[in-house]
Design an enzyme around this catalytic site. Structure first.
Site, PDB file in Angstrom:
ATOM      1  N   SER A 144       1.167  -1.182   0.070  1.00  0.00           N
ATOM      2  CA  SER A 144      -0.478  -0.030   0.036  1.00  0.00           C
ATOM      3  C   SER A 144       0.975   1.527   0.334  1.00  0.00           C
ATOM      4  O   SER A 144       0.602   2.393  -0.073  1.00  0.00           O
ATOM      5  CB  SER A 144      -1.133   0.120   1.439  1.00  0.00           C
ATOM      6  OG  SER A 144      -0.209  -0.279   2.300  1.00  0.00           O
ATOM      7  N   HIS A 195       1.710   4.632   5.086  1.00  0.00           N
ATOM      8  CA  HIS A 195       1.288   5.450   3.569  1.00  0.00           C
ATOM      9  C   HIS A 195       1.546   6.151   3.853  1.00  0.00           C
ATOM     10  O   HIS A 195       2.052   7.307   1.943  1.00  0.00           O
ATOM     11  CB  HIS A 195      -0.232   5.142   3.992  1.00  0.00           C
ATOM     12  CG  HIS A 195      -0.915   4.089   4.536  1.00  0.00           C
ATOM     13  ND1 HIS A 195      -2.171   3.758   5.121  1.00  0.00           N
ATOM     14  CD2 HIS A 195      -0.551   3.194   3.838  1.00  0.00           C
ATOM     15  CE1 HIS A 195      -2.861   2.598   4.860  1.00  0.00           C
ATOM     16  NE2 HIS A 195      -1.386   1.796   3.959  1.00  0.00           N
TER      17      HIS A 195
END
Length: 317
Positions: A144, A195
């Site tokens: 991610s 992230h």
């Protein structure tokens, strides 16, 4: 290499279904290879998750640098794999056709390594400024971070418009930041630093010196791609067979049959709308069971690690 224990992997089945709905021949080669690598390593992990995830303690202090290579391509469970690879499918089709396959492969390799480095720097900074040594033990795994970096690129190359994040219209240029906050608050266990590292790497490419550094390092190797981001593969039933201009019909925004098929499959929902639906479903499901995986990104806390190590001992006995 270890085989993952057998069982019904619903997320993997949904991912394969989505890939076949789009059509394998309609997925650019680097995007398809990235999907295949992640699925293969999910089914046949190189090492157990706790020997693959990345943390300051394991990677930097214990000098286990191979985690930088392993962590982006391993996933905690089938749903973790599904959400990340579904997002990769959407971004890869657009970006690889925009940038060309060789340059896109270079980006994937660079971002996969660099997001891990930036993640370590962020966790070190958090531990120092907040006087909280446990940040150095947080162990993150999954693709991610790279996806957040690719999202920055997607918004850079396809600017304008708004996206819907949890019911609020957000300009495309701020969508990454809105999703960063939304995922952090609504999906406990997701890696905020991972992230954030992806966003920062993406900005280093679009606003900073990273792109020029990559071009300098790739001089000669990618000479036919650098400076010509519109060059791309085109596909036939026998796979990719040549090149064509990025705007095959003389206008921007045309992505061919793959994008059309994907739009039909997703019922016209944008990536952000799919993510919002997934987040809401996750919140509803969390009221029914306490063991649901986070749908987007994953981070092991020190307490989780102790629990899982105990479980792994029992499983192996």
């Amino acid at each position: 290499m270890q085989r993952r224990s057998r069982g019904i992997n619903t997320g993997l089945i949904l991912l394969l279904s989505q890939i076949f709905h789009v059509g394998i021949n309609n997925i650019p080669p680097v995007t398809l290879a990235t999907l295949a690598l992640n699925v293969w390593l999910f089914l046949n992990p190189v090492k157990p998750l706790y020997d693959s995830c990345i943390s300051v303690e394991r990677c930097y202090q214990q000098k286990d640098w191979q985690r930088l290579l392993l962590s982006p391509f391993h996933h905690a469970d089938d749903w973790h794999l599904y959400f990340n690879m579904a997002s990769m499918l959407w971004k890869g089709i657009q970006l690889e056709r925009r940038l060309g396959s060789r340059w896109f492969a270079y980006i994937i390799a660079t971002f996969s390594l660099l997001t891990g480095v930036v993640y370590l720097l962020l966790e070190l900074s958090f531990a120092a400024f907040m006087n909280e040594p446990d940040f150095q033990k947080n162990c993150a795994i999954g693709f991610s971070g790279v996806l957040f970096a690719l999202k920055v690129l997607k918004n850079h190359y396809f600017p304008g418009g708004f996206v819907n994040v949890l019911g609020f219209p957000v300009p495309n240029r701020w969508a990454c930041w809105a999703e960063l906050v939304a995922i952090h608050f609504f999906t406990p266990g997701s890696s905020f630093a991972g992230h954030l590292a992806g966003i920062l790497v993406g900005l280093m490419y679009t606003q900073g010196p990273l792109k020029k550094m990559m071009e300098a390092c790739a001089a000669g190797i990618f000479s036919s791609t650098v400076g010509y981001p519109g060059q791309q593969y085109y596909f036939s039933n026998s796979g990719y067979s040549g090149y064509q201009d990025y705007y095959p019909h003389g206008r921007p925004g045309y992505y061919g049959a793959a994008a059309q098929n994907y739009d039909v499959y997703t019922a016209g929902l944008s990536e952000e709308e799919q993510l919002e639906r997934a987040l809401r479903a996750s919140l509803r499901d969390r009221g029914n069971t306490g063991s649901n995986p986070p749908p987007y990104g994953f981070c092991f806390s020190p307490e989780d690690e102790m629990r899982r190590q105990r479980l792994r001992r029992f499983d192996s006995s």
